[in-house]
Design a protein around this motif. Structure first.
Motif, PDB file in Angstrom:
ATOM      1  N   GLN A  19     -39.359  62.067  98.632  1.00 31.89           N
ATOM      2  CA  GLN A  19     -39.304  63.241  99.491  1.00 31.89           C
ATOM      3  C   GLN A  19     -38.618  64.384  98.759  1.00 31.89           C
ATOM      4  O   GLN A  19     -37.585  64.180  98.126  1.00 31.89           O
ATOM      5  CB  GLN A  19     -38.544  62.938 100.777  1.00 31.89           C
ATOM      6  N   PRO A  20     -39.142  65.608  98.844  1.00 36.13           N
ATOM      7  CA  PRO A  20     -38.491  66.751  98.203  1.00 36.13           C
ATOM      8  C   PRO A  20     -37.299  67.242  98.997  1.00 36.13           C
ATOM      9  O   PRO A  20     -37.260  67.151 100.224  1.00 36.13           O
ATOM     10  CB  PRO A  20     -39.601  67.813  98.167  1.00 36.13           C
ATOM     11  N   GLY A  21     -36.290  67.748  98.310  1.00 38.05           N
ATOM     12  CA  GLY A  21     -35.162  68.377  98.975  1.00 38.05           C
ATOM     13  C   GLY A  21     -34.188  67.383  99.563  1.00 38.05           C
ATOM     14  O   GLY A  21     -34.276  66.176  99.367  1.00 38.05           O
ATOM     15  N   ASP A  22     -33.264  67.902 100.361  1.00 38.77           N
ATOM     16  CA  ASP A  22     -32.207  67.102 100.966  1.00 38.77           C
ATOM     17  C   ASP A  22     -32.262  67.083 102.489  1.00 38.77           C
ATOM     18  O   ASP A  22     -31.388  66.537 103.134  1.00 38.77           O
ATOM     19  CB  ASP A  22     -30.829  67.631 100.554  1.00 38.77           C
ATOM     20  N   PHE A  58     -34.886  77.439  97.104  1.00 36.49           N
ATOM     21  CA  PHE A  58     -34.924  76.915  95.756  1.00 36.49           C
ATOM     22  C   PHE A  58     -34.925  78.050  94.733  1.00 36.49           C
ATOM     23  O   PHE A  58     -35.485  79.118  94.951  1.00 36.49           O
ATOM     24  CB  PHE A  58     -36.168  76.044  95.565  1.00 36.49           C
ATOM     25  N   ARG A  59     -34.298  77.816  93.599  1.00 39.32           N
ATOM     26  CA  ARG A  59     -34.195  78.837  92.554  1.00 39.32           C
ATOM     27  C   ARG A  59     -35.472  78.940  91.730  1.00 39.32           C
ATOM     28  O   ARG A  59     -35.756  79.964  91.139  1.00 39.32           O
ATOM     29  CB  ARG A  59     -33.019  78.501  91.628  1.00 39.32           C
ATOM     30  N   SER A  60     -36.223  77.846  91.650  1.00 41.53           N
ATOM     31  CA  SER A  60     -37.387  77.798  90.773  1.00 41.53           C
ATOM     32  C   SER A  60     -38.351  76.730  91.266  1.00 41.53           C
ATOM     33  O   SER A  60     -37.979  75.863  92.074  1.00 41.53           O
ATOM     34  CB  SER A  60     -36.937  77.479  89.337  1.00 41.53           C
ATOM     35  N   ASP A  61     -39.586  76.777  90.768  1.00 44.05           N
ATOM     36  CA  ASP A  61     -40.571  75.735  91.038  1.00 44.05           C
ATOM     37  C   ASP A  61     -40.760  74.803  89.849  1.00 44.05           C
ATOM     38  O   ASP A  61     -41.636  73.941  89.881  1.00 44.05           O
ATOM     39  CB  ASP A  61     -41.932  76.361  91.376  1.00 44.05           C
ATOM     40  N   PHE A  62     -39.967  74.960  88.806  1.00 41.40           N
ATOM     41  CA  PHE A  62     -40.144  74.146  87.601  1.00 41.40           C
ATOM     42  C   PHE A  62     -39.926  72.671  87.933  1.00 41.40           C
ATOM     43  O   PHE A  62     -38.999  72.322  88.682  1.00 41.40           O
ATOM     44  CB  PHE A  62     -39.158  74.601  86.524  1.00 41.40           C
ATOM     45  N   PRO A  63     -40.769  71.760  87.404  1.00 40.69           N
ATOM     46  CA  PRO A  63     -41.895  71.953  86.483  1.00 40.69           C
ATOM     47  C   PRO A  63     -43.244  72.131  87.173  1.00 40.69           C
ATOM     48  O   PRO A  63     -44.276  72.106  86.503  1.00 40.69           O
ATOM     49  CB  PRO A  63     -41.878  70.653  85.680  1.00 40.69           C
ATOM     50  N   PRO A 100     -36.410  71.718  93.179  1.00 45.44           N
ATOM     51  CA  PRO A 100     -36.396  70.392  93.790  1.00 45.44           C
ATOM     52  C   PRO A 100     -36.591  69.269  92.780  1.00 45.44           C
ATOM     53  O   PRO A 100     -36.207  68.137  93.036  1.00 45.44           O
ATOM     54  CB  PRO A 100     -37.574  70.446  94.777  1.00 45.44           C
ATOM     55  N   ASN A 101     -37.163  69.598  91.625  1.00 36.90           N
ATOM     56  CA  ASN A 101     -37.495  68.580  90.618  1.00 36.90           C
ATOM     57  C   ASN A 101     -36.604  68.633  89.386  1.00 36.90           C
ATOM     58  O   ASN A 101     -36.847  67.901  88.427  1.00 36.90           O
ATOM     59  CB  ASN A 101     -38.955  68.736  90.171  1.00 36.90           C
ATOM     60  N   LEU A 102     -35.580  69.475  89.381  1.00 37.78           N
ATOM     61  CA  LEU A 102     -34.707  69.575  88.208  1.00 37.78           C
ATOM     62  C   LEU A 102     -33.278  69.853  88.672  1.00 37.78           C
ATOM     63  O   LEU A 102     -33.021  70.852  89.348  1.00 37.78           O
ATOM     64  CB  LEU A 102     -35.184  70.686  87.272  1.00 37.78           C
ATOM     65  N   GLN A 103     -32.363  68.955  88.308  1.00 34.23           N
ATOM     66  CA  GLN A 103     -30.973  69.061  88.754  1.00 34.23           C
ATOM     67  C   GLN A 103     -30.026  68.773  87.596  1.00 34.23           C
ATOM     68  O   GLN A 103     -30.301  67.905  86.761  1.00 34.23           O
ATOM     69  CB  GLN A 103     -30.697  68.059  89.896  1.00 34.23           C
ATOM     70  N   ILE A 104     -28.926  69.503  87.559  1.00 39.34           N
ATOM     71  CA  ILE A 104     -27.869  69.307  86.572  1.00 39.34           C
ATOM     72  C   ILE A 104     -26.565  69.063  87.340  1.00 39.34           C
ATOM     73  O   ILE A 104     -26.223  69.833  88.250  1.00 39.34           O
ATOM     74  CB  ILE A 104     -27.706  70.539  85.654  1.00 39.34           C
TER      75      ILE A 104
END
Length: 394
Positions: A35-38, A45-50, A360-364
């Protein structure tokens, strides 16, 4: 795109209802990771990458999802360093995962997860705490165990979601003693704040688990699993060997659309001794209370006790707070007090982290862990572990 079209409220329902409508899993399960998000109100979201660099691939995935087959590929990397003058002082490793589910019938689905866990150097993050002098798993799940089959199970559920049954290769930590910040892939890294460290949870292996609703707010879950499981070489010998891990959990939630966001439960477990003498009988109980206040704040309190020698701690108390931001960032801080069998003294751990969601697909996620009175280095008053985790999902 799917990630943009789902409202945050619907994501919250999808995630929380999965405990009975789709399976028994919590925040670290396949269902949650798909599932996307929390599940936050109006996420930004800041970006749609990737997604924006490979739109055809993600559209293809969405097409498969509409046909009942969902999957993800993701890669996680974790680097940690400590100020301890014992051991290597540094650890790093990664996890590559392929996971998904196939909705085969209206009420039945097949879930799978294949992983490769590896260290980049001599020490994996999961072992850095021990290497530095603390009785502490500072990098939960980031070990060097190689290729593992951690999920391959069938889920059968009632049409009204009143009960769920799973059988096959299960990871009991996906549903055992869970709360909203339990996942080592998206939240805390220290085991003290993941599955309760007083529970001698087995490795993923063959088992049976079920859950049932007890009215509008209460539920009961139970499991029987292979106490000797080895996900690098899975087998079905569990019941012939008769060395089992058993658990029963009874809990309360504000509603089954928020079953692991607003959750109070007791867990009871027992693990058989190994016939070869490598493991003694273990048993214990734990308590967990966490509540999602205003869809932003999650205070939690967790405690456990056990008898035996296989669990990391005999006694453990954890408390803390999570803060969920609208852009799906997550900040967390936790404090743990623990005692261990056969070791005098107690150990205190503080962990703080900030998960920065680029998309949603990239986290640091940078983090810091402070361990006071480390139990394996009694001549030291404390040690500090700095960490940086990254996750990308395809």
């Amino acid at each position: 795109m799917l990630c943009r079209s789902l409202s945050a409220a619907s994501v919250l329902v999808c995630l929380a209802c999965s405990a009975f409508a789709q399976g028994l899993g919590g925040p670290s399960s396949v269902e949650a990771d798909l599932q996307p998000g929390d599940g936050l109100t109006d996420p930004q979201f800041r970006s749609d990458f990737p997604v924006n660099v490979a739109p055809s691939y993600f559209e293809w995935k969405e097409g498969l999802a509409e046909q009942g087959f969902r999957f993800n590929l993701d890669y996680l990397a974790l680097g940690q360093t400590t100020n301890s003058d014992l051991g290597e002082g540094n650890a790093s490793g990664g996890i590559f995962r392929l996971y998904g589910s196939w909705q085969a019938t209206d009420r039945g689905s097949l879930t799978f997860k294949l992983e490769d866990r590896h260290a980049y150097g001599d020490v994996a993050p999961q072992n850095l705490g021990f290497d530095a002098g603390a009785l502490s798993i500072t990098g939960t799940a980031f070990n060097d165990n190689g290729t593992l089959l951690t999920n391959l199970f069938w889920t059968q559920r009632a049409a009204d979601g009143s009960w769920t049954l799973q059988f096959g290769i299960l990871d009991v930590t996906d549903f055992l003693d869970i709360y909203g910040l339990v996942s080592p892939y998206t939240a805390f890294q220290n085991l003290a704040f993941n599955t309760n460290p007083t529970i001698n949870a087995p490795n993923p292996g063959f088992g049976i688990a079920g859950g049932v609703k007890l009215g509008a707010n209460y539920y009961l879950t139970a499991s029987v699993a292979d106490a000797n499981a080895d996900p690098s070489s899975p087998d079905l010998d569990v019941f012939s060997d008769g060395e089992l891990f058993k658990s029963v959990e009874i809990g309360y939630t504000s509603g089954f659309d928020r079953v692991y966001f607003d959750n109070i439960h007791f867990t009871f477990w027992h693990a058989d001794a190994a016939d070869d003498g490598s493991r003694l009988e273990d048993y214990g109980a734990s308590f967990s209370a966490a509540w999602f206040v205003g869809n932003k704040w999650m205070p939690f309190f967790r405690a456990g006790t056990s008898k035996g020698r296989a669990a990391l701690y005999d006694k453990s108390v954890s408390m803390g707070l999570g803060y969920f931001a609208r852009n799906t960032d997550l900040a967390g801080i936790g404090f743990n007090w623990a005692e261990a069998n056969g070791i005098s003294g107690d150990q205190k751990t503080i962990e703080a982290f900030y998960r920065f969601s680029i998309s949603p697909n990239l986290q640091i996620t940078p983090s810091i862990q402070y361990i006071s009175d480390p139990l394996l280095a009694t001549d030291k008053s404390s040690l500090t572990v700095f960490g940086l985790r990254a996750r990308i999902v395809f």
